[in-house]
Design a protein around this motif. Structure first.
Motif, PDB file in Angstrom:
ATOM      1  N   PHE A   1       0.825  -1.201   0.000  1.00 40.10           N
ATOM      2  CA  PHE A   1       0.000   0.000   0.000  1.00 40.10           C
ATOM      3  C   PHE A   1       0.861   1.255   0.000  1.00 40.10           C
ATOM      4  CE2 PHE A   1      -4.067  -1.995   0.418  1.00 40.10           C
ATOM      5  CZ  PHE A   1      -3.816  -3.193   1.060  1.00 40.10           C
ATOM      6  N   SER A   2       0.248   2.350  -0.388  1.00 41.28           N
ATOM      7  CA  SER A   2       0.984   3.601  -0.513  1.00 41.28           C
ATOM      8  C   SER A   2       1.575   4.061   0.809  1.00 41.28           C
ATOM      9  CB  SER A   2       0.074   4.691  -1.092  1.00 41.28           C
ATOM     10  OG  SER A   2      -1.043   4.902  -0.254  1.00 41.28           O
ATOM     11  N   SER A   3       1.000   3.627   1.907  1.00 44.62           N
ATOM     12  CA  SER A   3       1.494   4.024   3.223  1.00 44.62           C
ATOM     13  C   SER A   3       2.734   3.231   3.643  1.00 44.62           C
ATOM     14  CB  SER A   3       0.410   3.845   4.276  1.00 44.62           C
ATOM     15  OG  SER A   3      -0.004   2.490   4.317  1.00 44.62           O
ATOM     16  N   HIS A   4       3.016   2.169   2.938  1.00 47.96           N
ATOM     17  CA  HIS A   4       4.152   1.331   3.303  1.00 47.96           C
ATOM     18  C   HIS A   4       5.481   1.970   2.939  1.00 47.96           C
ATOM     19  CE1 HIS A   4       1.418  -2.401   3.364  1.00 47.96           C
ATOM     20  NE2 HIS A   4       1.827  -2.147   4.606  1.00 47.96           N
ATOM     21  N   PHE A   5       6.493   1.595   3.711  1.00 44.60           N
ATOM     22  CA  PHE A   5       7.868   1.991   3.446  1.00 44.60           C
ATOM     23  C   PHE A   5       8.654   0.715   3.250  1.00 44.60           C
ATOM     24  CE2 PHE A   5      11.057   5.227   3.432  1.00 44.60           C
ATOM     25  CZ  PHE A   5      12.214   4.603   3.861  1.00 44.60           C
ATOM     26  N   MET A   6       9.310   0.620   2.135  1.00 41.44           N
ATOM     27  CA  MET A   6      10.081  -0.585   1.816  1.00 41.44           C
ATOM     28  C   MET A   6      11.570  -0.271   1.906  1.00 41.44           C
ATOM     29  SD  MET A   6       7.929  -3.043   0.993  1.00 41.44           S
ATOM     30  CE  MET A   6       8.901  -4.157  -0.030  1.00 41.44           C
ATOM     31  N   GLY A   7      12.320  -1.222   2.426  1.00 43.85           N
ATOM     32  CA  GLY A   7      13.737  -0.977   2.588  1.00 43.85           C
ATOM     33  C   GLY A   7      14.613  -2.156   2.241  1.00 43.85           C
ATOM     34  N   TRP A   8      15.856  -1.838   1.975  1.00 47.63           N
ATOM     35  CA  TRP A   8      16.905  -2.840   1.822  1.00 47.63           C
ATOM     36  C   TRP A   8      17.880  -2.684   2.986  1.00 47.63           C
ATOM     37  CZ3 TRP A   8      16.763  -6.742  -1.565  1.00 47.63           C
ATOM     38  CH2 TRP A   8      15.973  -6.609  -2.704  1.00 47.63           C
ATOM     39  N   PHE A   9      18.231  -3.805   3.565  1.00 48.53           N
ATOM     40  CA  PHE A   9      19.220  -3.845   4.633  1.00 48.53           C
ATOM     41  C   PHE A   9      20.298  -4.844   4.246  1.00 48.53           C
ATOM     42  CE2 PHE A   9      17.214  -1.521   8.150  1.00 48.53           C
ATOM     43  CZ  PHE A   9      15.939  -1.356   7.642  1.00 48.53           C
ATOM     44  N   ARG A  10      21.423  -4.743   4.920  1.00 46.38           N
ATOM     45  CA  ARG A  10      22.456  -5.736   4.707  1.00 46.38           C
ATOM     46  C   ARG A  10      23.105  -6.077   6.039  1.00 46.38           C
ATOM     47  NH1 ARG A  10      26.699  -2.152   1.058  1.00 46.38           N
ATOM     48  NH2 ARG A  10      27.436  -0.736   2.704  1.00 46.38           N
ATOM     49  N   GLN A  11      23.631  -7.284   6.079  1.00 51.63           N
ATOM     50  CA  GLN A  11      24.211  -7.766   7.320  1.00 51.63           C
ATOM     51  C   GLN A  11      25.394  -8.661   7.018  1.00 51.63           C
ATOM     52  OE1 GLN A  11      21.497 -10.040   9.784  1.00 51.63           O
ATOM     53  NE2 GLN A  11      22.534  -9.349  11.646  1.00 51.63           N
ATOM     54  N   VAL A  12      26.457  -8.447   7.789  1.00 53.23           N
ATOM     55  CA  VAL A  12      27.615  -9.336   7.736  1.00 53.23           C
ATOM     56  C   VAL A  12      27.704 -10.043   9.079  1.00 53.23           C
ATOM     57  CG1 VAL A  12      28.825  -7.933   6.049  1.00 53.23           C
ATOM     58  CG2 VAL A  12      29.199  -7.512   8.491  1.00 53.23           C
ATOM     59  N   PRO A  13      28.335 -11.195   9.133  1.00 54.13           N
ATOM     60  CA  PRO A  13      28.404 -11.955  10.388  1.00 54.13           C
ATOM     61  C   PRO A  13      28.985 -11.136  11.524  1.00 54.13           C
ATOM     62  CG  PRO A  13      29.118 -13.310   8.569  1.00 54.13           C
ATOM     63  CD  PRO A  13      28.943 -11.930   8.019  1.00 54.13           C
ATOM     64  N   GLY A  14      28.299 -11.203  12.668  1.00 54.10           N
ATOM     65  CA  GLY A  14      28.777 -10.531  13.850  1.00 54.10           C
ATOM     66  C   GLY A  14      28.396  -9.073  13.965  1.00 54.10           C
ATOM     67  N   LYS A  15      27.680  -8.563  12.968  1.00 50.97           N
ATOM     68  CA  LYS A  15      27.279  -7.158  12.999  1.00 50.97           C
ATOM     69  C   LYS A  15      25.772  -7.036  12.874  1.00 50.97           C
ATOM     70  CE  LYS A  15      31.532  -5.015  11.385  1.00 50.97           C
ATOM     71  NZ  LYS A  15      32.098  -3.982  10.477  1.00 50.97           N
ATOM     72  N   GLU A  16      25.290  -5.864  13.274  1.00 49.53           N
ATOM     73  CA  GLU A  16      23.858  -5.610  13.168  1.00 49.53           C
ATOM     74  C   GLU A  16      23.466  -5.400  11.711  1.00 49.53           C
ATOM     75  OE1 GLU A  16      21.507  -4.200  16.986  1.00 49.53           O
ATOM     76  OE2 GLU A  16      21.720  -2.766  15.348  1.00 49.53           O
ATOM     77  N   ARG A  17      22.173  -5.545  11.506  1.00 48.57           N
ATOM     78  CA  ARG A  17      21.610  -5.310  10.182  1.00 48.57           C
ATOM     79  C   ARG A  17      21.613  -3.805   9.915  1.00 48.57           C
ATOM     80  NH1 ARG A  17      16.730  -9.292   8.939  1.00 48.57           N
ATOM     81  NH2 ARG A  17      18.392 -10.682   9.666  1.00 48.57           N
ATOM     82  N   ASP A  18      22.198  -3.396   8.808  1.00 50.69           N
ATOM     83  CA  ASP A  18      22.339  -1.977   8.472  1.00 50.69           C
ATOM     84  C   ASP A  18      21.381  -1.564   7.364  1.00 50.69           C
ATOM     85  OD1 ASP A  18      25.942  -1.975   8.853  1.00 50.69           O
ATOM     86  OD2 ASP A  18      24.377  -1.469  10.293  1.00 50.69           O
ATOM     87  N   PHE A  19      20.829  -0.387   7.525  1.00 54.76           N
ATOM     88  CA  PHE A  19      19.983   0.195   6.493  1.00 54.76           C
ATOM     89  C   PHE A  19      20.839   0.542   5.279  1.00 54.76           C
ATOM     90  CE2 PHE A  19      16.389   2.468   4.843  1.00 54.76           C
ATOM     91  CZ  PHE A  19      16.914   3.564   4.168  1.00 54.76           C
ATOM     92  N   VAL A  20      20.331   0.203   4.105  1.00 54.73           N
ATOM     93  CA  VAL A  20      21.020   0.519   2.854  1.00 54.73           C
ATOM     94  C   VAL A  20      20.247   1.577   2.068  1.00 54.73           C
ATOM     95  CG1 VAL A  20      21.791  -0.396   0.639  1.00 54.73           C
ATOM     96  CG2 VAL A  20      22.038  -1.774   2.714  1.00 54.73           C
ATOM     97  N   ALA A  21      18.979   1.302   1.843  1.00 56.30           N
ATOM     98  CA  ALA A  21      18.141   2.221   1.065  1.00 56.30           C
ATOM     99  C   ALA A  21      16.682   1.940   1.372  1.00 56.30           C
ATOM    100  CB  ALA A  21      18.400   2.059  -0.429  1.00 56.30           C
ATOM    101  N   GLY A  22      15.864   2.968   1.189  1.00 49.65           N
ATOM    102  CA  GLY A  22      14.443   2.798   1.423  1.00 49.65           C
ATOM    103  C   GLY A  22      13.628   3.651   0.473  1.00 49.65           C
TER     104      GLY A  22
END
Length: 121
Positions: free
Chosen positions: A28-49
Motif C-alpha cells: 500500500f501507498s502508506s508502506h515503506f520498503m527498505g533494503w538492509f544488509r548484514q555481515v556476520p557478527g554485525k547488526e543489520r544496516d539500512f542501505v536504502a528505502g
C-alpha cells in the motif's frame, strides 16, 4: 506477507548487480520498503528505502551515488540497482517492509529471506 528477494551472487569489484523484492501481498501507498544488509557478527544496516506511495528514496551515506532503489507499483516489486560495487558491499541483503518511514530494522514487520552478495576484490 512473504517477501521474496533475489539477485545476489558473486561479482567483481566495480561491477553491478540488481536485486529484486516481491511481496506476496499487496503493498500500500502508506508502506515503506527498505533494503538492509548484514555481515556476520554485525547488526543489520539500512542501505536504502522508498516510500511506496510517493517513490521518495533514502540512502545510507555509504551507498549514495552508487545504489538506486526503485519500485514498480504495477508489478508490486522493489529493486536495488547496485553499481561500482566494492568489497565492503559484500553481505546478505534483505528486503523488508514497514508501516512507515524508518532506518531502524526493528521497526520493520515483514522480511525477505536474504540474498548473498559477494564482491571479489
Amino acid at each position: 506477507v512473504q517477501l521474496q528477494a533475489s539477485g545476489g551472487g558473486l561479482v567483481q569489484a566495480g561491477g553491478s548487480v540488481r536485486l529484486a523484492c516481491a511481496p506476496s501481498g499487496r503493498t500500500f501507498s502508506s508502506h515503506f520498503m527498505g533494503w538492509f544488509r548484514q555481515v556476520p557478527g554485525k547488526e543489520r544496516d539500512f542501505v536504502a528505502g522508498i516510500r511506496w506511495g510517493t517513490g521518495r528514496t533514502y540512502y545510507a551515506d555509504s551507498v549514495k551515488g552508487r545504489f538506486t532503489i526503485s519500485r514498480d507499483s504495477a508489478e508490486n516489486t522493489m529493486y536495488l540497482q547496485m553499481n561500482s560495487l566494492k568489497f565492503d558491499d559484500s553481505a546478505v541483503y534483505y528486503c523488508a517492509r514497514a508501516n512507515g518511514y524508518s532506518y531502524n530494522w526493528r521497526e520493520y514487520t515483514n522480511w525477505g529471506q536474504g540474498t548473498q552478495l559477494t564482491v571479489s576484490s
